[in-house]
Design an enzyme around this catalytic site. Structure first.
Site, PDB file in Angstrom:
ATOM      1  N   ASP A  61       0.868  -1.174   0.000  1.00 18.11           N
ATOM      2  CA  ASP A  61       0.000   0.000   0.000  1.00 18.11           C
ATOM      3  C   ASP A  61       0.909   1.228   0.000  1.00 18.11           C
ATOM      4  O   ASP A  61       2.128   1.120   0.138  1.00 18.11           O
ATOM      5  CB  ASP A  61      -0.960  -0.033   1.189  1.00 18.11           C
ATOM      6  CG  ASP A  61      -0.238   0.082   2.518  1.00 18.11           C
ATOM      7  OD1 ASP A  61       0.941   0.456   2.547  1.00 18.11           O
ATOM      8  OD2 ASP A  61      -0.862  -0.212   3.546  1.00 18.11           O
ATOM      9  N   ASP A 240      -7.191  -7.739   0.157  1.00 16.46           N
ATOM     10  CA  ASP A 240      -6.260  -7.950   1.264  1.00 16.46           C
ATOM     11  C   ASP A 240      -7.041  -7.667   2.523  1.00 16.46           C
ATOM     12  O   ASP A 240      -7.964  -6.840   2.515  1.00 16.46           O
ATOM     13  CB  ASP A 240      -5.058  -7.006   1.203  1.00 16.46           C
ATOM     14  CG  ASP A 240      -5.427  -5.607   1.687  1.00 16.46           C
ATOM     15  OD1 ASP A 240      -6.055  -4.859   0.910  1.00 16.46           O
ATOM     16  OD2 ASP A 240      -5.138  -5.283   2.852  1.00 16.46           O
TER      17      ASP A 240
END
Lengths: 345, 345
Positions: A61, A240
């Protein structure tokens, strides 16, 4: 994608992630890795692949989510975000360019754009303003990404992120903007932050009708097994979530028959396998009564076993979803499964 | 013997204890198992083997040591020991007979006699009185053991324990008494409780000259790698200790070249394997820098890796000792090794 916040899936050995859980890709958190072990160490190690030894793909991320949720006294401006580390209070500054540079150094296979993840609830005016900022930041991310090279001899790719909170017109506008960037994959952020599931599904549905089908669509931070199946039905390809590992450490097991709180007294003398339908070795290797005992006695082995089980279950579930999509009976299968997955056993 | 206090070697999967660490036997703690999961569950599970699935031998201490070190407000009398659980404060009463009955139910392959483990320092009068109590309790243990049957279809054996603190005449008297019971193996207790290493070695030396050579001699609760080699030199055959696992969880690694505190900054960018000479897969699989990062970041995977490493090292070390005894060059090898084992790397 199992979450490996600090470059390790919590409580699970690397070979277990590959061989027992059969993960094809794991996620690392830019914010955490940037603070610890830090850029110098990661660069010397040849990136995160060199550092943690995981040779399959890794996605990072951008750090945005953690900056908003973990860091102290953050200040957002047009140029970027100033924040204090939750570890030592040191002040740092992330810009879209810096987020790309950091992920170049981390050596993530998939790099996420630096965005602002709006909270829930979020008023319309703020959501709109924030979305435009995310879009401007995306342009800067793309420019930086396209003008720099990978550092370790393998390709990296950049996924942009749709924002817009729970407002359909903003989500539509954002999805169109993101799709127009024509990157190799696209993500949806700002969901699973406390909004009702119906809102999540509505936004996912709307955005999936705009983002191109032929490229992976990644719904960030989702979710329960039911959330995952419902979003697959809407067109999502990647997920995720910390839930399988975090809940495992609290003694919650996800199974094809429903949810087990292994600390519950009802498992005290249940010597049957953890999950007779489970696909990982822990499912047949350890009994419910023994696993319960490990949790009650505070043995970390309990967390280890539950983490392997939950991740293997999640990977099994999405593997089954793929099979049923290919076989053409996904909708029926999904409707049967979701009835069971939320049950408390 | 790796220590599996509550029926599990801390942070290590059962198959790792067998296949990666190559342990031939593990130890369980009667006091802990009696309190949790408790006798009812263990009996229903078919004993500890059925409960934790470990099919190689298991040895249980008698509970004496934990009663003296963990339990609250214990009262020792001729009949036994009354104590309060460290978990919930409930009052329990262990007698020599009860300790045997409990270990019959646990289904330990090797049962330890119920003794009093004297602290250090301990005045002569108390040590003498305590030793005689331990001897009278031993007679009661043997009577109970010999008049009862194993519960699960396999043999159990009973080891008596030499006491006598650091007083040579008491140790001699106790060793002669214990040897005269003619059990299948014999143990030495009350050492490694804070006395100087020289006292430990002197007592071990003295006792090993009395306990029969042809039966296993087990030194309880010892110790560092150097302690183990020195005691092997004196005739000890069996050891148990929490040190490899407990110190692992604190980031201390034992290696053939010396001791590593993996949290130390010197390992920050050392990307070499944890232990190039190590025999377990973790030694080559993970770097020092990565393991350090896991500890600094509070990842339990760090404890898992270090526990496997330390236990595999201990088992390698005693395996090498055996080889060198057979080859006839143990003394030379031992003297070389002990110079390195205590070094701080």
């Amino acid at each position: 994608m199992p979450v490996g916040t600090a470059g390790a899936v919590k409580a699970v050995h690397r070979h277990e992630v590959a061989d027992d859980i059969k993960a094809q890709i794991i996620l690392g958190n830019t914010y955490h890795l940037y603070l610890r072990p830090g850029m110098d160490i990661l660069q010397k190690a040849g990136g995160l692949h060199g550092f943690n030894g995981w040779q399959k793909p890794q996605l990072t991320d951008s750090g945005g989510y953690q900056v908003y949720s973990l860091a102290a006294s953050r200040k957002i401006s047009e140029s970027g975000v100033s924040f204090q580390s939750h570890i030592d209070g040191a002040r740092h500054f992330f810009t879209p360019e810096r987020a790309i540079d950091i992920q170049r150094i981390i050596g993530a296979d998939i790099i996420m754009a630096f965005d602002e993840c709006t909270p829930y609830p979020c008023d319309y005016a703020y959501a709109e303003k924030s979305m435009h900022l995310t879009h401007r930041w995306l342009k800067r991310c793309c420019e930086r990404f396209d003008s720099t090279e990978p550092k370790y001899g393998f390709n990296q790719t950049l996924f942009p992120i749709v924002q817009g909170s729970v407002y359909p017109d903003l989500r539509k506008q954002s999805a169109e903007f993101i799709a127009a960037q024509e990157r190799e994959g696209n993500a949806i952020g700002g969901l699973s932050v406390g909004e009702p599931h119906e809102d999540m599904y509505a936004m996912s549905d709307l955005v999936c009708q705009i983002l191109p089908k032929e490229k992976p669509r990644y719904l960030m931070g989702v979710g329960t097994p039911v959330n995952i199946l419902e979003n697959i039905a809407l067109g999502i390809d990647m997920f995720d979530c910390v839930m399988p590992t975090r809940n495992a450490r609290n003694g919650m097991l996800f199974t094809s028959e429903g949810i087990i709180n292994i600390r519950n007294a009802k498992w005290l003398d249940d010597f049957s396998p953890i999950d007779p339908n489970g696909t990982s070795y822990v499912d047949q290797s350890y009994s419910k009564a023994y696993l319960r005992h490990l949790f009650i006695a505070g043995e970390m082995l309990g967390s280890q076993i539950a983490s392997i089980h939950n991740l293997a279950f999640y990977l099994w579930l999405v593997g089954e979803a793929r099979k049923h999509i290919i076989a053409g009976d996904f909708e029926n299968w999904k409707n049967q499964m979701v009835k069971k997955l939320d049950q408390r056993l």
